[in-house]
Design an enzyme around this catalytic site. Sequence first.
Site, mmCIF file in Angstrom:
data_model
loop_
_atom_site.group_PDB
_atom_site.id
_atom_site.type_symbol
_atom_site.label_atom_id
_atom_site.label_comp_id
_atom_site.label_asym_id
_atom_site.label_seq_id
_atom_site.Cartn_x
_atom_site.Cartn_y
_atom_site.Cartn_z
ATOM 1 N N ASP A 389 0.884 -1.008 -0.104
ATOM 2 C CA ASP A 389 0.117 -0.011 -0.126
ATOM 3 C C ASP A 389 0.714 1.252 0.194
ATOM 4 O OD1 ASP A 389 -2.312 1.620 0.244
ATOM 5 O OD2 ASP A 389 -2.187 1.641 2.314
ATOM 6 N N THR A 391 -0.454 4.842 1.174
ATOM 7 C CA THR A 391 -0.587 5.533 2.383
ATOM 8 C C THR A 391 -0.406 4.899 3.695
ATOM 9 O OG1 THR A 391 -2.219 6.943 0.942
ATOM 10 C CG2 THR A 391 -2.352 7.233 3.277
ATOM 11 N N GLU A 622 -8.916 14.066 7.763
ATOM 12 C CA GLU A 622 -9.790 15.162 8.270
ATOM 13 C C GLU A 622 -9.240 15.725 9.510
ATOM 14 O OE1 GLU A 622 -13.065 12.358 9.705
ATOM 15 O OE2 GLU A 622 -14.111 12.642 7.824
ATOM 16 N N ARG A 717 -2.100 14.768 -1.687
ATOM 17 C CA ARG A 717 -3.553 14.187 -1.759
ATOM 18 C C ARG A 717 -4.551 15.181 -1.951
ATOM 19 N NH1 ARG A 717 -3.438 9.214 0.930
ATOM 20 N NH2 ARG A 717 -5.638 9.729 1.740
ATOM 21 N N ASP A 799 -5.013 5.885 -4.331
ATOM 22 C CA ASP A 799 -4.746 7.535 -4.472
ATOM 23 C C ASP A 799 -5.129 7.682 -5.977
ATOM 24 O OD1 ASP A 799 -4.538 8.114 -2.046
ATOM 25 O OD2 ASP A 799 -2.279 8.394 -2.059
#
Length: 1341
Positions: A389, A391, A622, A717, A799
Site C-alpha cells: 500500500d 498511504t 480529516e 493528496r 490514490d
Amino acid sequence: MTWTSWCCWTKWRDSSESERKLVSNLPYEGLKPKNQPNRRYAGNAIKTTKYSFWSFIPMNLYEQFHRWANLYFVGIAVLNFVPAVNAFQPQVALIPICIILSLTAIKDAWEDFRRYQSDRQLNGMTCLIYSRSQRSFVERRWKDVRVGDFVRVLSNEIIPADILLLHTSDPNGVCHMETANLDGETNLKQRKVVPGFSSTNSSFEPLNFSISEKLSTTGFGIENLLLRGCTVRNTADASGIVVYAGHETKSMLNNNRLRYKRSKLEKKMNTEVLFCVLLLICMCLIVAVGHAIWLQTFSSVPIYFVPNSDGTFTSAVLSGVFMFLTMIILLQVMIPISLYLSIELVKMGQVFFITQDADLYDEEKDTRVQCRALNITEDLGQIQYIFSDKTGTLTENKMVFRRCTIMGTEFPHEENGEFRCRITAVDGGNVFSALTQSWFLFPAHFSGFFIINQPVSENHNVIYTEAVDFCVVAQETEVIPDHTLVQLMEEEEAKPYLDFFLAMAICNTVVVSTETARRQRVRACSHTDLAFTAFTRRGAGLRLQQADMSLTRNRGSLSEPIHMDPTDSPVYDVPTFSGSVQGPDEGVNSPSNCRATTGRVQAGSSSVAPEEVCYEAQSPDEAALVHAAKAYGFTLLERTPDHVTVRLPSGKVLEFKVLDVLSFDSIRRRMSIIVRHPRSKEIIMYTKGADSGIMERLDVAIKTQTDLDMYAKDGLRTLCFAKKVVSEQAYMAWQVKRQEAMSAISKKEELLMDTADDMENNLTLLGATGIEDRLQENVPETIQALREAGIQVWVLTGDKLETAVNIAYSCKLLDQRDLVFTFNMENKGACKTMLNGILQELLRNGSLESEASIGLVIDGRSLSMLLDDDLQMQFVQLCTRCRSVLCCRATPLQKSRVVTLLRRRLKVMTLAIGDGANDVNMIQAADVGVGISGQEGMQAVMASDFAISRFKHLKKLLLVHGHWCYTRLANMIIYFFYKNVAYVNLLFWYQFFCGFSGTAMIDYWFMIFFNLIFTSSPPIMFGIMDREVSAYMLLQLPELYKRGQHAGGYRRSTFWIAILDAFYQSLVCFFVPYWTYAGSDIDIFTLGIPMNTVSLFTIILHLAIEIKSWTVVHWVIMVGSVIVYFVVSLVFSALCVSCNPPSDPYWLVQEQVADPMFYLVCILTTVVALLPRYTLHALRGTLVPSDHLKARQKDQLPPHHRDRWLREYRSLKELCASFPSMSSSTVPQDTTQSPSTPTAPLAAFSRTFLETRCSTTLLQKVKVICTLICTRPCALLGEVRPFVWVMFHRQKCKSTVLCTKIKMYCVKRRVSGQLRRGKSRIAQSSLSSAPECASSGPLLF
C-alpha cells in the site's frame, strides 16, 4: 413487546437469518431457559477452548492423527504386536510415538488452559442488567446476559454484548465508544439512540419503555449499536437491549475467522517424506526377496528353524512377505518421527530472536516486531513479489495542509510543516532573544530544534556559531495562514471563501473530545514547551548554559536533538468533565491526535489567540482539514447528531442543525452533510471527496482542475469541496425516500446509495485542497535493496494516478530513465489494443528491455478490465517484463485479486504489506501478510502474519531474518533426513550377513535413545542459531537473498546428495568395524556398540562441517551430546541385566571402552566416512566458492578492508546501472539465460570482480575483462572499456610498465584486431556515452 432487527450486517452473522425478532425478557423473568422466548439465540458465555476435561485425550489424538507421520508410526507400533512379523518387543515400539504424542499433547493442553483462563475471566466480569422483580439494574456476570435483556453500561466500562442503544445520559442522545479492542483504533466513535424510542430528558425505565406513537416503523444500523468489547467514553451511562450475544457478536465472529498457512518448505518436505517411504519400501523388498532366496538355498530345514504350532514350516514366499513387514518395523526410523516436533521448536526459537531484534524496535511507538504466525517464518526468505500500500505504508500518514484553491485562485502554504530562521555568531543572551522572538511570532510552530555550539574558550560565555539554519519542524496539525487569503476573507465579497472553510470545518466526522483524560495520564507539555518556559522565567539576559535543562551540548552536528531527562516533564491528571465543548483552560493531549491550538484570524493580522481544543478524527486527512479551517478562524467547537457548532473568525458562534449525513464509502468516494443555516434558514449540503467523485457532478472549473493536476504531480493528496442549496420541497420529498431506505429490510445498502446519488448532484464547486503525506524514513533505500535482492515491488493504492506516480518517483519505485506505460482507458477495447501492442513491440524489439527498464502504471478502471479472464494471461505476461508496477485508484477487492492472480499464475511467493482496513484482503490473499501499526488502527496488524512499525524494517526482516530462517530450516531438514538414513542403513547392511532375518546388532533401547536423546538437540540448535552470513553483510549485499527465491538452499539435488552421502557413510560405519572384528569371537551386541558409536561420531561431526558459525552454545550441545551418549551407555550397560533376553548388553560398553582397538576403530571410521564430504567442501570453497562463502570470507577481513571492498563493489554497481545494456539490475533476469545474451558479459564480469580479493592486482582484473571481450561481439567493447579505466584510475597506478603489460596482453588475446573490425562504429557510439574518466584516461586498447 416485539423487536425486529434488519440491520444491514445481519447477513454475515447467519446467512439463513434474514431478520431477527427480539422479545423483551422482562415478562418472562424467572422462567426456565427452555421457556424463554429468545432461547434459540446464543447465550453470552464464550468458549474459545478446543477441549474439555473429558474430551481432551480423544480430540487431541484425533487432531494429531491428521498428520500422516503420526498415523504411520502408530500403525508400525500396532504391527509390531503381530507375532509373525514383530521385530522387537512390542512395548518398546510404542515408546517413541508415545513420547512424541505426549509432548505435543502437553503443548496443546497448556495453550488451551491459557484460553480457558481467559474465557473464565471474561465470563466472570460484571455488568448491570435490569431486574423486573427489583425494579432496578442489578449486577450480574457477563455469562448471564441473554438476548432480550436490558443492559446499562457506565462510563469507561466494557460493553458485554452487542446492544441496541435506546438511551444515554447525553442530552443529544449520543454515546461515544472506543473500539481499540475490536479494530485497534483509539479514536472515538459516535453511536446514536434509535430515533423515536427514548426521551432524553427523563431517566430510562425499561418497564415503562414504549415506542413513540409517531413512528410505526423505523430503521437502524451500525450507528445505533454498541459492540461487545468496546469501551464507553465521554458518556455517564448508556442503556439498551441486547440483540446479539456471545459467539454471535461482531468481535467473536472476527476472532473465529482463523486461517492456516502452510509454508512452501513444508510442502516440499512432505514430498521428500514420500521419497523416503518409497526408499524404505525398496529396501524392505530387497530384504524380503533376499530372505526368500536364502531360505531356498537350504536342502533341508536347519535345526534352528522354529516350526509353527501345527509342526509345519512357513514357505519361503510367505516368509518373504512376513520379512517385508518385519523390516518395515525395523527400519521405521527412515521416516523422521521427531522432525515435525523439532521444526516447531526451531520456529519458536527463530521467532524469539526476530522479536528480540533491537533494530526492529520503534522507540517512538514503543513497539517491536510481532510474529503472529509461527509456521511460515521460512517463507520470509523466499519472497519474490511484494505488494505494498502507499498511504501509511510508504508514507507517514501524517497529513500536512500544503495548498488550497478557492474559486480558481491558488493559495500555497509552503511554509507549513517547517520553519527556519537564521542565527549567526550570537552569544547566549542573543540566542535567547532570537529564539523568544521567533517563539512569540510563531508560538505553535516550535516542536523541536537543534543548535550547534562551538565554544571558543572556557573563559568566555559566548557561544560562537557560524551561519547555521535553525530548523523547527512543526506538527502536522499546525497551519500557518496565507496572508493573501486572510486579506481576501476580510473583504465584503468573501462569501465563497467563508463557505469553503465552513465546509472544511463541518463536513467531516471529527469528534470534539475532552474526555480523553479519563483514559490515560498525559504529559501536559512537550520538551520544547518546557524549554521556552525556562527561557521566559529566567529572562533574556540569562546565559543558555545556565538554563534549567541542557539545550546544547558539545556536539558538532545538527542531527543531535536537544537532550532532556524524561523525568523533567511532569505528568498531570487532567480533570474529567462531561459535555462536548472544551473550555479555554481544559486542554489535553489526545493519544491519537496532538493538542490543537485554536486561533482567531484578526483583520490584517495573523496573530493567534491560544485556546485548547482536542479533536479525534477517524483519518489523518480529516484532522488536517479541521486544523486548517481552525487556523483561519473557523473553529469546530461541538458536534452532536443534531447540530454542529462553529466559531467564525469574527468571534461569533454559529450552531448548524444537522438534518442528515451521507457517510463516505469507497464507491461514491465522497461524503456530505445536510444542515440548516442558523441565520438564513436555508438547507445547505456541503460535500467533500475525491475529484473523481465530485467533478462528475458539477460543471468542471478548468482552473481548479489545473490546480488539482498540479497538486497531484507534486505528490499531494487532493480533496474537492462543493455545496448545494436545497429547497424545502425538494428536501422533504427526498427525506421521504431516505426514511424508506433506512427502514428497508432487504437491499438497504442499495437503496441508501440511490438516495445519496439523487441528492449529490448539481453541485457548486467551492475549491480543493492539497495535503502532503511525507515518505517514511529510508523508504527509497529499502525499495532499492529489495530490488537488488531480486524482489519485484508493486504498489497498490487508492490514490489519484498523478499523486501515486509522484510518490513512486520519490521513493524510487519508478526512475526517470524508465520507459513507463500508462493504462488509463475508458473501454475494454482500447485497453486490449494497447496491451497487445506493447507485448508485440517487446517481442519484436527484444533489445528494448535490455536498454531501458519498463514501468507500468494502471488506474482502477483499466485494472478491472485487465483482471478479466480474457486479458489475464496477457496482463501477467506484460507484468513479468516490467521492473515496476503501480496500480492507482485500486479498491480493496482489486488489490486482493491482483495478489491472487500473480500468486496462482506465476507460482511465486508473494508478500503483501499495508496499514489499514482496506489492506486486509490483500494481506490475507498473499503467502505472507505484513501489517504496519500506523495511523489507521490495528486491523491490518490483526489480520497479518507479521507486524512491524516502519516500512524500513521490512528490509532486515526479509534480507536478514528471512534469509536466516529459510537457510537454517532447510539445512536442518536435509540433515534430519541424512541422519535417519545413515543410521537406519546400518541395520540394512547387517541383513546381508544374517540371512536377511531382520536381526538387529544394536540393542533396541539404544536405537530409541539414539534419536530421542543422543542426536535430538544438535539439529535443533543448528536450526535456531546457525548463521551462514552476518547481518551486516546480508544488508550490504542484498543479492545474497536470491538463493532462497529459487530454492537454492533446499533443492531436490541437495536432498539426494545427502541421501547418497548417508549411504556411503553407513557403508563405512558398518564395514570398517565389521572387517576389524572379522574372525573374532565377539557377540552381536559387542559388534553393534562400535558401529553405534562411530555412527554417532560421524553424524555429529557431519553437522560440525555444516555449521557456518560457532558459538559457546554449539560447543556445549555438540560435546554434551557425546558425553550424554557415553554416560547413558555406561549406566544402561551396568544396570541392564536382563533387558533383552536371551541376549543382554550387560557390561559390554565397559569392556569396549577398555579396549584400545575400540578407539582406533572410532577414529579411523569417522575419518574415512567424513573424508569425501570434507574434501568436497574444501574443493568447492577453493575452486567454485558460492557467493555466500565469498561474503563470509570478506566479512572476516579487518573492518577497514571489508568496508573498502564494499565501497568498491557499490561503485561498480552504480557504474553498471549507468549502462542499461550491461546492468543486470535494470530488468528481471532469467535464470536460464544463455551466456551469449548481451547481459551475460557484465554478469560474468561482476561475478569475477566479486571473486577478487583486495590483494588481487589490477592486471589480473584487466585480464578477466579482456578474456570476456574476446568471447563477445565488439558492440560491447565500448561499454566494457570504461570499467577497465575506472578500476585503473582507482588503483592510482599510471605507470608505463603496467600500461605496456596491459597492451601486450590485449594483443596476445587479439583484442586489437577485434576493435578494428566492422563493428567498431557501434563500439565508438557506446564509448561516447561512457563516463568522463573513460575518455580522459590513457588508451588501454
